[in-house]
Design an enzyme around this catalytic site. Structure first.
Site, PDB file in Angstrom:
ATOM      1  N   HIS A  72       1.143  11.776  55.487  1.00 36.94           N
ATOM      2  CA  HIS A  72       0.261  12.395  54.488  1.00 36.94           C
ATOM      3  C   HIS A  72      -0.443  11.316  53.675  1.00 36.94           C
ATOM      4  O   HIS A  72       0.196  10.432  53.122  1.00 36.94           O
ATOM      5  CB  HIS A  72       1.075  13.271  53.520  1.00 36.94           C
ATOM      6  N   TYR A 201       1.198  21.261  45.561  1.00 36.65           N
ATOM      7  CA  TYR A 201       2.034  21.607  44.409  1.00 36.65           C
ATOM      8  C   TYR A 201       1.219  22.519  43.496  1.00 36.65           C
ATOM      9  O   TYR A 201       0.137  22.132  43.054  1.00 36.65           O
ATOM     10  CB  TYR A 201       2.423  20.346  43.629  1.00 36.65           C
ATOM     11  N   PRO A 293      13.905  18.479  42.842  1.00 36.51           N
ATOM     12  CA  PRO A 293      13.187  18.119  44.074  1.00 36.51           C
ATOM     13  C   PRO A 293      11.681  17.948  43.918  1.00 36.51           C
ATOM     14  O   PRO A 293      11.013  17.514  44.859  1.00 36.51           O
ATOM     15  CB  PRO A 293      13.499  19.284  45.030  1.00 36.51           C
ATOM     16  N   LYS A 297      12.249  12.837  45.646  1.00 40.55           N
ATOM     17  CA  LYS A 297      12.843  11.502  45.512  1.00 40.55           C
ATOM     18  C   LYS A 297      14.303  11.392  45.947  1.00 40.55           C
ATOM     19  O   LYS A 297      14.805  10.280  46.166  1.00 40.55           O
ATOM     20  CB  LYS A 297      12.749  11.032  44.048  1.00 40.55           C
ATOM     21  N   TYR A 385       4.703   8.559  43.513  1.00 39.53           N
ATOM     22  CA  TYR A 385       4.930   9.495  44.619  1.00 39.53           C
ATOM     23  C   TYR A 385       5.204   8.748  45.923  1.00 39.53           C
ATOM     24  O   TYR A 385       6.100   9.131  46.681  1.00 39.53           O
ATOM     25  CB  TYR A 385       3.728  10.445  44.773  1.00 39.53           C
TER      26      TYR A 385
HETATM   27  P1  RFL Z   1      24.486  14.749  50.842  1.00 43.54           P
HETATM   28  O1  RFL Z   1      23.323  15.020  51.752  1.00 43.54           O
HETATM   29  O2  RFL Z   1      24.902  15.807  49.914  1.00 43.54           O
HETATM   30  O3  RFL Z   1      25.693  14.340  51.785  1.00 43.54           O
HETATM   31  C1  RFL Z   1      27.017  14.176  51.280  1.00 43.54           C
HETATM   32  C2  RFL Z   1      27.993  14.404  52.397  1.00 43.54           C
HETATM   33  O4  RFL Z   1      29.320  14.229  51.906  1.00 43.54           O
HETATM   34  C3  RFL Z   1      30.150  15.292  52.366  1.00 43.54           C
HETATM   35  N1  RFL Z   1      31.286  15.478  51.441  1.00 43.54           N
HETATM   36  C4  RFL Z   1      32.516  14.995  51.654  1.00 43.54           C
HETATM   37  N2  RFL Z   1      33.030  14.280  52.671  1.00 43.54           N
HETATM   38  C5  RFL Z   1      34.340  13.940  52.602  1.00 43.54           C
HETATM   39  N3  RFL Z   1      35.145  14.294  51.565  1.00 43.54           N
HETATM   40  C6  RFL Z   1      34.682  15.010  50.534  1.00 43.54           C
HETATM   41  N4  RFL Z   1      35.487  15.356  49.525  1.00 43.54           N
HETATM   42  C7  RFL Z   1      33.310  15.394  50.552  1.00 43.54           C
HETATM   43  N5  RFL Z   1      32.522  16.075  49.703  1.00 43.54           N
HETATM   44  C8  RFL Z   1      31.303  16.127  50.248  1.00 43.54           C
HETATM   45  C9  RFL Z   1      29.226  16.492  52.429  1.00 43.54           C
HETATM   46  O5  RFL Z   1      29.703  17.494  53.326  1.00 43.54           O
HETATM   47  C10 RFL Z   1      27.925  15.840  52.936  1.00 43.54           C
HETATM   48  O6  RFL Z   1      27.849  15.828  54.344  1.00 43.54           O
HETATM   49  O7  RFL Z   1      24.234  13.428  49.966  1.00 43.54           O
HETATM   50  P2  RFL Z   1      23.437  12.083  50.332  1.00 43.54           P
HETATM   51  O8  RFL Z   1      23.848  11.578  51.683  1.00 43.54           O
HETATM   52  O9  RFL Z   1      23.568  11.202  49.158  1.00 43.54           O
HETATM   53  O10 RFL Z   1      21.903  12.532  50.527  1.00 43.54           O
HETATM   54  C11 RFL Z   1      21.153  12.999  49.448  1.00 43.54           C
HETATM   55  C12 RFL Z   1      20.083  14.005  49.924  1.00 43.54           C
HETATM   56  O11 RFL Z   1      20.712  14.979  50.732  1.00 43.54           O
HETATM   57  C13 RFL Z   1      19.363  14.675  48.756  1.00 43.54           C
HETATM   58  O12 RFL Z   1      19.078  13.734  47.754  1.00 43.54           O
HETATM   59  C14 RFL Z   1      18.030  15.333  49.175  1.00 43.54           C
HETATM   60  O13 RFL Z   1      18.239  16.407  50.050  1.00 43.54           O
HETATM   61  C15 RFL Z   1      17.238  15.810  47.949  1.00 43.54           C
HETATM   62  N6  RFL Z   1      15.983  16.499  48.296  1.00 43.54           N
HETATM   63  C16 RFL Z   1      14.848  15.782  48.624  1.00 43.54           C
HETATM   64  N7  RFL Z   1      14.876  14.437  48.678  1.00 43.54           N
HETATM   65  C17 RFL Z   1      13.762  13.728  49.069  1.00 43.54           C
HETATM   66  O14 RFL Z   1      13.806  12.489  49.086  1.00 43.54           O
HETATM   67  N8  RFL Z   1      12.588  14.353  49.471  1.00 43.54           N
HETATM   68  C18 RFL Z   1      12.478  15.711  49.447  1.00 43.54           C
HETATM   69  O15 RFL Z   1      11.424  16.239  49.852  1.00 43.54           O
HETATM   70  C19 RFL Z   1      13.623  16.481  48.990  1.00 43.54           C
HETATM   71  N9  RFL Z   1      13.566  17.824  48.965  1.00 43.54           N
HETATM   72  C20 RFL Z   1      15.921  17.892  48.277  1.00 43.54           C
HETATM   73  C21 RFL Z   1      14.681  18.536  48.605  1.00 43.54           C
HETATM   74  C22 RFL Z   1      17.045  18.670  47.968  1.00 43.54           C
HETATM   75  C23 RFL Z   1      16.934  20.045  47.928  1.00 43.54           C
HETATM   76  N10 RFL Z   1      18.112  20.776  47.596  1.00 43.54           N
HETATM   77  C24 RFL Z   1      18.666  21.772  48.436  1.00 43.54           C
HETATM   78  C25 RFL Z   1      18.927  20.325  46.505  1.00 43.54           C
HETATM   79  C26 RFL Z   1      14.568  19.906  48.595  1.00 43.54           C
HETATM   80  C27 RFL Z   1      15.696  20.667  48.225  1.00 43.54           C
HETATM   81  C28 RFL Z   1      15.496  22.166  48.161  1.00 43.54           C
HETATM   82  C1  PHB Z   2      10.094  19.843  51.408  1.00 31.66           C
HETATM   83  O1  PHB Z   2       9.299  19.764  52.377  1.00 31.66           O
HETATM   84  O2  PHB Z   2      11.194  20.404  51.508  1.00 31.66           O
HETATM   85  C2  PHB Z   2       9.692  19.269  50.090  1.00 31.66           C
HETATM   86  C3  PHB Z   2       8.475  18.628  49.953  1.00 31.66           C
HETATM   87  C4  PHB Z   2       8.108  18.095  48.731  1.00 31.66           C
HETATM   88  C5  PHB Z   2       8.992  18.197  47.661  1.00 31.66           C
HETATM   89  C6  PHB Z   2      10.214  18.814  47.795  1.00 31.66           C
HETATM   90  C7  PHB Z   2      10.566  19.374  49.017  1.00 31.66           C
HETATM   91  O3  PHB Z   2       8.626  17.686  46.462  1.00 31.66           O
END
Ligand code: RFL
Ligand code: PHB
Length: 390
Positions: A72, A201, A293, A297, A385
């Site tokens: 993008h 957005y 989100p 980041k 961004y």
């Molecule tokens: P995770 O992905 O939560 O993984 C942690 C892992 O640890 C396991 N676990 C355990 N294992 C052993 N013993 C225990 N006691 C444990 N407890 C937990 C879990 O099962 C899991 O497998 O953390 P990690 O690796 O630090 O990764 C972080 C990312 O997942 C998170 O920051 C992002 O998903 C946030 N996020 C976004 N980030 C971006 O950079 N760009 C985005 O566009 C973006 N969009 C989003 C998002 C998060 C969202 N939600 C659902 C909060 C959009 C959404 C809707």
């Molecule tokens: C996504 O594609 O899930 C997404 C994109 C941009 C954001 C958050 C989530 O800021």
């Protein structure tokens, strides 16, 4: 069992750290509470900064991302029923972001780990961390009704917001938190994205909306919803109607709707735990900090944490230097707080705050108007961004 680094959690942080360490010859074992299929079933992030893409290339898992991800060059802001493109590449000297789902990225990292013959223990129960204050830390867990113990040199707590690592050191931590009074209802659908060239957005008096994508045939949409809403309250039809009402007429007309293949509600929270190191235990990714989100980041911060951590650990093993380990927490937190600030700011600018009334909305509209007409302010948005330098 013995290893150099015991990694708790097989999310993006744990898996990427494992590959970075293995590439430098540092042995590691990942201990994960869930099954691999469960980890792959979570639909989360979609947008990768260039520094994250570079790290994935560095560990040799970039091929599918480059083939299937979408680069993008712009984002779009919709307010007052009008679209305003922000050319993030032009404003940052050519930097872009890549749309590639966290699910796919996790799958690529899992496959690379399996191909390298590295050990991952899935379905580990009752994981507990011990003796990280001394030179011989240990991790214990239960699996198949048996107790197991791993002796190691270091423990990396990559187990997300609800993990055991931060909970283990909770008495030594200062927490900073803001919980927002709304959530995001997300829908994944096998329909072409409304805009394959930009992430959209939207700010409207009805609340925030976001149009994103996973591929040219798979879209991800979100609408701001009350915190106590349930997924069952939202039929697909209600979701599409609400999304349309929050966009400009042309985009609303262009949206291709279809059945949702996933629908979930996520709370919005800003959270930082300080410090991020406790003797031979390190926290990384969501285990240490959460961003709303809006700025995309979370996953990118997880990637920068594990880059700093792998560099520090490799330095320890190869050069017998503790410099990287000693500065790990401060180095991470400098970048973390800037991403926290950006995510909080964009969240505040784009959402409807229940108690703000008309005044809050008018101030947002004035700031948005200023933002899209001021090159200085557009540049500040673009610079954050695409991601600040490592
Ligand atoms: P995770 O992905 O939560 O993984 C942690 C892992 O640890 C396991 N676990 C355990 N294992 C052993 N013993 C225990 N006691 C444990 N407890 C937990 C879990 O099962 C899991 O497998 O953390 P990690 O690796 O630090 O990764 C972080 C990312 O997942 C998170 O920051 C992002 O998903 C946030 N996020 C976004 N980030 C971006 O950079 N760009 C985005 O566009 C973006 N969009 C989003 C998002 C998060 C969202 N939600 C659902 C909060 C959009 C959404 C809707
Ligand atoms: C996504 O594609 O899930 C997404 C994109 C941009 C954001 C958050 C989530 O800021």
């Amino acid at each position: 069992m013995r290893t150099q680094v015991a990694i708790i959690g097989a999310g993006p942080s744990g898996l990427l750290l494992g590959q970075l360490l293995a590439k430098a010859g540092v042995d590691n074992i990942i201990i994960e509470r869930q099954t691999g299929d469960y980890v792959l079933g979570r639909i989360r992030a979609g947008i990768l900064e260039q520094v994250t893409v570079d790290l994935l290339d560095e560990v040799g898992v970039g091929a599918r991302l480059h083939a299937e991800g979408t680069v993008h060059h712009a984002i779009e802001l919709v307010f007052d029923a009008t679209r305003h493109p922000i050319a993030i590449d032009e404003l940052t000297g050519g930097k872009t972001v890549t749309a590639y789902g966290q699910t796919e990225l996790t799958r690529d990292l899992m496959e690379a780990r399996a191909a390298a013959g590295l050990t991952t223990i899935y379905s580990a129960d009752e994981v507990s961390l011990h003796d990280f204050d001394g030179a011989n830390p240990r991790v214990r867990y239960r699996k198949d009704d048996q107790e197991h113990e791993i002796a190691c040199d270091f423990i990396a707590g990559c187990d997300g917001f609800h993990g055991v690592s931060r909970a283990t050191v909770k008495d030594s931590i200062t927490e900073y938190e803001r919980v927002y009074p709304f959530g995001w209802l997300g829908v994944l659908s096998d329909t072409p994205p409304v805009s394959p060239h930009a992430i959209v957005y939207g700010n409207s008096p009805r609340g925030f909306s976001l149009c994103s994508m996973r591929s040219l045939t798979r879209s991800r949409y979100y609408v701001q919803c009350p915190m106590d809403d349930k997924v069952e309250d939202w039929s697909d039809q209600r979701f599409w109607d609400e999304l349309r009402r929050r966009l400009d007429p042309e985009l609303a007309e262009r949206i291709v709707t279809g059945p949702s293949i996933e629908k979930s509600i996520a709370p919005l929270r800003s959270f930082v735990a300080e410090p991020m190191r406790f003797g031979r235990l390190f926290l990384a990714g969501d285990a240490a900090h959460i961003v709303p989100p809006t700025g995309a980041k979370g996953l990118n911060l997880a990637a920068s944490d594990v880059k700093y951590l792998s560099t520090a650990l490799i330095e320890h093993f190869q050069e017998k230097s503790a410099a990287g380990i000693d500065s790990y927490s401060a180095r991470c937190l400098r970048r973390v707080w800037k991403a926290e600030r950006f995510s909080w700011w964009l969240t505040s600018l784009m959402h409807k705050f229940p108690d703000d009334g008309g005044f809050g909305q008018k101030i947002q509209e004035a700031e948005l108007d200023y933002l899209v007409h001021s090159r200085a302010m557009s540049t500040a948005l673009a610079e954050n961004y695409v991601g600040l330098p490592l």
